[in-house]
Design a protein around this motif. Structure first.
Motif, PDB file in Angstrom:
ATOM      1  N   ARG A   1     -13.478 -54.891  26.217  1.00 50.85           N
ATOM      2  CA  ARG A   1     -13.350 -56.126  25.432  1.00 50.85           C
ATOM      3  C   ARG A   1     -13.625 -55.893  23.955  1.00 50.85           C
ATOM      4  NH1 ARG A   1     -16.647 -58.042  30.083  1.00 50.85           N
ATOM      5  NH2 ARG A   1     -18.215 -57.102  28.778  1.00 50.85           N
ATOM      6  N   ARG A   2     -13.710 -54.620  23.561  1.00 46.96           N
ATOM      7  CA  ARG A   2     -13.954 -54.196  22.173  1.00 46.96           C
ATOM      8  C   ARG A   2     -15.351 -54.581  21.694  1.00 46.96           C
ATOM      9  NH1 ARG A   2     -10.893 -50.579  20.536  1.00 46.96           N
ATOM     10  NH2 ARG A   2     -10.771 -51.250  18.410  1.00 46.96           N
ATOM     11  N   LYS A   3     -16.300 -54.703  22.622  1.00 46.67           N
ATOM     12  CA  LYS A   3     -17.691 -54.971  22.274  1.00 46.67           C
ATOM     13  C   LYS A   3     -18.402 -53.644  22.073  1.00 46.67           C
ATOM     14  CE  LYS A   3     -18.639 -59.491  23.465  1.00 46.67           C
ATOM     15  NZ  LYS A   3     -19.422 -60.326  22.629  1.00 46.67           N
ATOM     16  N   THR A   4     -19.172 -53.560  20.989  1.00 45.04           N
ATOM     17  CA  THR A   4     -19.903 -52.330  20.701  1.00 45.04           C
ATOM     18  C   THR A   4     -21.362 -52.483  21.126  1.00 45.04           C
ATOM     19  OG1 THR A   4     -20.460 -53.078  18.471  1.00 45.04           O
ATOM     20  CG2 THR A   4     -18.426 -51.821  18.719  1.00 45.04           C
ATOM     21  N   ASN A   5     -22.068 -51.386  21.106  1.00 49.83           N
ATOM     22  CA  ASN A   5     -23.495 -51.417  21.442  1.00 49.83           C
ATOM     23  C   ASN A   5     -24.349 -51.264  20.186  1.00 49.83           C
ATOM     24  OD1 ASN A   5     -22.724 -48.704  21.091  1.00 49.83           O
ATOM     25  ND2 ASN A   5     -24.435 -47.994  22.342  1.00 49.83           N
ATOM     26  N   TYR A   6     -23.830 -51.693  19.049  1.00 45.02           N
ATOM     27  CA  TYR A   6     -24.588 -51.595  17.805  1.00 45.02           C
ATOM     28  C   TYR A   6     -24.187 -52.710  16.838  1.00 45.02           C
ATOM     29  CZ  TYR A   6     -20.291 -49.310  16.238  1.00 45.02           C
ATOM     30  OH  TYR A   6     -18.978 -49.028  15.960  1.00 45.02           O
ATOM     31  N   LEU A   7     -25.097 -53.003  15.926  1.00 49.80           N
ATOM     32  CA  LEU A   7     -24.837 -53.938  14.831  1.00 49.80           C
ATOM     33  C   LEU A   7     -25.342 -53.290  13.556  1.00 49.80           C
ATOM     34  CD1 LEU A   7     -24.084 -56.772  13.654  1.00 49.80           C
ATOM     35  CD2 LEU A   7     -26.479 -57.389  14.039  1.00 49.80           C
ATOM     36  N   ILE A   8     -24.440 -53.143  12.594  1.00 49.88           N
ATOM     37  CA  ILE A   8     -24.823 -52.611  11.285  1.00 49.88           C
ATOM     38  C   ILE A   8     -25.290 -53.778  10.426  1.00 49.88           C
ATOM     39  CG2 ILE A   8     -24.000 -51.455   9.201  1.00 49.88           C
ATOM     40  CD1 ILE A   8     -21.988 -49.967  10.989  1.00 49.88           C
ATOM     41  N   VAL A   9     -26.545 -53.700   9.986  1.00 51.17           N
ATOM     42  CA  VAL A   9     -27.131 -54.758   9.171  1.00 51.17           C
ATOM     43  C   VAL A   9     -27.064 -54.346   7.708  1.00 51.17           C
ATOM     44  CG1 VAL A   9     -29.228 -56.068   8.685  1.00 51.17           C
ATOM     45  CG2 VAL A   9     -28.687 -55.420  11.033  1.00 51.17           C
ATOM     46  N   ASP A  10     -26.431 -55.208   6.907  1.00 50.98           N
ATOM     47  CA  ASP A  10     -26.384 -54.985   5.462  1.00 50.98           C
ATOM     48  C   ASP A  10     -26.724 -56.292   4.761  1.00 50.98           C
ATOM     49  OD1 ASP A  10     -24.073 -56.492   5.806  1.00 50.98           O
ATOM     50  OD2 ASP A  10     -22.698 -54.869   5.329  1.00 50.98           O
ATOM     51  N   SER A  11     -26.491 -56.360   3.474  1.00 50.73           N
ATOM     52  CA  SER A  11     -26.869 -57.557   2.708  1.00 50.73           C
ATOM     53  C   SER A  11     -26.053 -58.792   3.101  1.00 50.73           C
ATOM     54  CB  SER A  11     -26.716 -57.289   1.210  1.00 50.73           C
ATOM     55  OG  SER A  11     -25.375 -56.960   0.910  1.00 50.73           O
ATOM     56  N   LYS A  12     -24.897 -58.600   3.713  1.00 49.78           N
ATOM     57  CA  LYS A  12     -24.046 -59.723   4.111  1.00 49.78           C
ATOM     58  C   LYS A  12     -24.339 -60.227   5.525  1.00 49.78           C
ATOM     59  CE  LYS A  12     -20.410 -57.893   1.231  1.00 49.78           C
ATOM     60  NZ  LYS A  12     -19.341 -56.921   1.247  1.00 49.78           N
ATOM     61  N   THR A  13     -25.136 -59.498   6.276  1.00 50.02           N
ATOM     62  CA  THR A  13     -25.461 -59.887   7.652  1.00 50.02           C
ATOM     63  C   THR A  13     -26.467 -61.031   7.640  1.00 50.02           C
ATOM     64  OG1 THR A  13     -25.177 -57.570   8.288  1.00 50.02           O
ATOM     65  CG2 THR A  13     -26.199 -59.027   9.894  1.00 50.02           C
ATOM     66  N   THR A  14     -26.156 -62.088   8.370  1.00 51.79           N
ATOM     67  CA  THR A  14     -27.051 -63.241   8.418  1.00 51.79           C
ATOM     68  C   THR A  14     -28.100 -63.051   9.514  1.00 51.79           C
ATOM     69  OG1 THR A  14     -25.692 -64.459  10.005  1.00 51.79           O
ATOM     70  CG2 THR A  14     -25.184 -64.761   7.653  1.00 51.79           C
ATOM     71  N   VAL A  15     -29.188 -63.785   9.395  1.00 52.65           N
ATOM     72  CA  VAL A  15     -30.243 -63.747  10.407  1.00 52.65           C
ATOM     73  C   VAL A  15     -29.699 -64.268  11.732  1.00 52.65           C
ATOM     74  CG1 VAL A  15     -32.515 -64.656  11.037  1.00 52.65           C
ATOM     75  CG2 VAL A  15     -32.078 -63.929   8.695  1.00 52.65           C
ATOM     76  N   LYS A  16     -28.815 -65.246  11.674  1.00 56.77           N
ATOM     77  CA  LYS A  16     -28.201 -65.792  12.895  1.00 56.77           C
ATOM     78  C   LYS A  16     -27.410 -64.717  13.628  1.00 56.77           C
ATOM     79  CE  LYS A  16     -26.219 -69.524  15.165  1.00 56.77           C
ATOM     80  NZ  LYS A  16     -26.406 -69.045  16.519  1.00 56.77           N
ATOM     81  N   GLN A  17     -26.671 -63.882  12.906  1.00 57.72           N
ATOM     82  CA  GLN A  17     -25.923 -62.791  13.536  1.00 57.72           C
ATOM     83  C   GLN A  17     -26.880 -61.806  14.209  1.00 57.72           C
ATOM     84  OE1 GLN A  17     -23.822 -61.631   9.918  1.00 57.72           O
ATOM     85  NE2 GLN A  17     -21.872 -61.901  10.999  1.00 57.72           N
ATOM     86  N   ILE A  18     -27.979 -61.504  13.549  1.00 53.96           N
ATOM     87  CA  ILE A  18     -28.968 -60.584  14.119  1.00 53.96           C
ATOM     88  C   ILE A  18     -29.581 -61.199  15.374  1.00 53.96           C
ATOM     89  CG2 ILE A  18     -31.152 -59.391  13.705  1.00 53.96           C
ATOM     90  CD1 ILE A  18     -30.354 -59.359  10.696  1.00 53.96           C
ATOM     91  N   GLU A  19     -29.934 -62.477  15.310  1.00 54.85           N
ATOM     92  CA  GLU A  19     -30.504 -63.163  16.472  1.00 54.85           C
ATOM     93  C   GLU A  19     -29.533 -63.146  17.646  1.00 54.85           C
ATOM     94  OE1 GLU A  19     -31.505 -67.148  15.336  1.00 54.85           O
ATOM     95  OE2 GLU A  19     -33.086 -66.500  13.976  1.00 54.85           O
ATOM     96  N   ASP A  20     -28.280 -63.507  17.385  1.00 57.73           N
ATOM     97  CA  ASP A  20     -27.275 -63.550  18.445  1.00 57.73           C
ATOM     98  C   ASP A  20     -27.051 -62.177  19.067  1.00 57.73           C
ATOM     99  OD1 ASP A  20     -26.999 -66.254  17.973  1.00 57.73           O
ATOM    100  OD2 ASP A  20     -25.160 -66.050  16.788  1.00 57.73           O
ATOM    101  N   THR A  21     -27.010 -61.145  18.238  1.00 60.84           N
ATOM    102  CA  THR A  21     -26.814 -59.785  18.745  1.00 60.84           C
ATOM    103  C   THR A  21     -28.015 -59.343  19.571  1.00 60.84           C
ATOM    104  OG1 THR A  21     -25.431 -59.248  16.845  1.00 60.84           O
ATOM    105  CG2 THR A  21     -26.333 -57.405  18.081  1.00 60.84           C
ATOM    106  N   PHE A  22     -29.222 -59.643  19.096  1.00 61.77           N
ATOM    107  CA  PHE A  22     -30.435 -59.302  19.847  1.00 61.77           C
ATOM    108  C   PHE A  22     -30.416 -59.978  21.211  1.00 61.77           C
ATOM    109  CE2 PHE A  22     -34.839 -59.986  21.134  1.00 61.77           C
ATOM    110  CZ  PHE A  22     -35.348 -58.704  21.036  1.00 61.77           C
ATOM    111  N   LYS A  23     -30.088 -61.267  21.244  1.00 62.99           N
ATOM    112  CA  LYS A  23     -30.029 -61.998  22.512  1.00 62.99           C
ATOM    113  C   LYS A  23     -28.961 -61.410  23.434  1.00 62.99           C
ATOM    114  CE  LYS A  23     -31.678 -66.352  20.589  1.00 62.99           C
ATOM    115  NZ  LYS A  23     -31.297 -67.705  20.154  1.00 62.99           N
ATOM    116  N   GLU A  24     -27.821 -61.049  22.863  1.00 65.22           N
ATOM    117  CA  GLU A  24     -26.743 -60.447  23.660  1.00 65.22           C
ATOM    118  C   GLU A  24     -27.183 -59.111  24.251  1.00 65.22           C
ATOM    119  OE1 GLU A  24     -22.477 -58.217  23.086  1.00 65.22           O
ATOM    120  OE2 GLU A  24     -23.154 -59.579  21.505  1.00 65.22           O
ATOM    121  N   PHE A  25     -27.763 -58.244  23.418  1.00 59.22           N
ATOM    122  CA  PHE A  25     -28.180 -56.923  23.887  1.00 59.22           C
ATOM    123  C   PHE A  25     -29.266 -57.010  24.949  1.00 59.22           C
ATOM    124  CE2 PHE A  25     -26.888 -54.549  19.738  1.00 59.22           C
ATOM    125  CZ  PHE A  25     -25.557 -54.608  20.124  1.00 59.22           C
ATOM    126  N   THR A  26     -30.174 -57.963  24.823  1.00 60.21           N
ATOM    127  CA  THR A  26     -31.271 -58.068  25.785  1.00 60.21           C
ATOM    128  C   THR A  26     -30.846 -58.741  27.086  1.00 60.21           C
ATOM    129  OG1 THR A  26     -32.060 -60.076  24.687  1.00 60.21           O
ATOM    130  CG2 THR A  26     -33.120 -57.983  24.090  1.00 60.21           C
TER     131      THR A  26
END
Length: 130
Positions: free
Chosen positions: A38-63
């Protein structure tokens, strides 16, 4: 023993990563990266444009993914979502906070280390009472 969590071993479990580009690149070069059908990766690259919401959603998805055994998260990123990291209490996937190139590791902010310290202090108090 009956409550042991089974890590999926059919195809082997993955390591997920939430970190800066340099850290992710290093792990990808080591062969940790994965892209599923499904083209889902096992990583998220965090940079200055990454929002806290994106990080939260990715953390919840990975866990919640069944194929992930460990989530590596840069400590400065974990500090952005500290309430989620501290409230996570399942054994699998394990959450490990790692340093990044630009942000040194601070053991006082590590949730796993603080839990271990609490357990050892509780055990030492209990052993002194005996």
């Amino acid at each position: 023993m009956a409550n042991r969590v089974q890590v999926p071993s059919r195809n082997s479990a993955l390591i997920a990563m939430i970190a800066d580009e340099d850290t992710i690149t290093g792990f990808l070069l080591a062969g940790v990266g994965n892209v599923d059908l499904r083209r889902k990766t096992n990583y998220l690259i965090v940079d200055s444009k990454t929002t806290v919401k994106q990080i939260e959603d990715t953390f919840k998805e990975f866990t919640t993914r069944e194929d992930i055994a460990i989530v590596l998260i840069s400590q400065y990123v974990a500090n952005m979502i500290r309430f989620l990291v501290d409230s996570y209490n399942k054994p699998v996937p394990a959450i490990l906070e790692i340093p990044s190139k630009d942000h040194p590791y601070d053991p006082t902010h590590d949730s796993v280390l603080s839990r271990v310290k609490y357990l050892f202090s509780a055990e030492s108090v209990a052993s002194e009472r005996r």
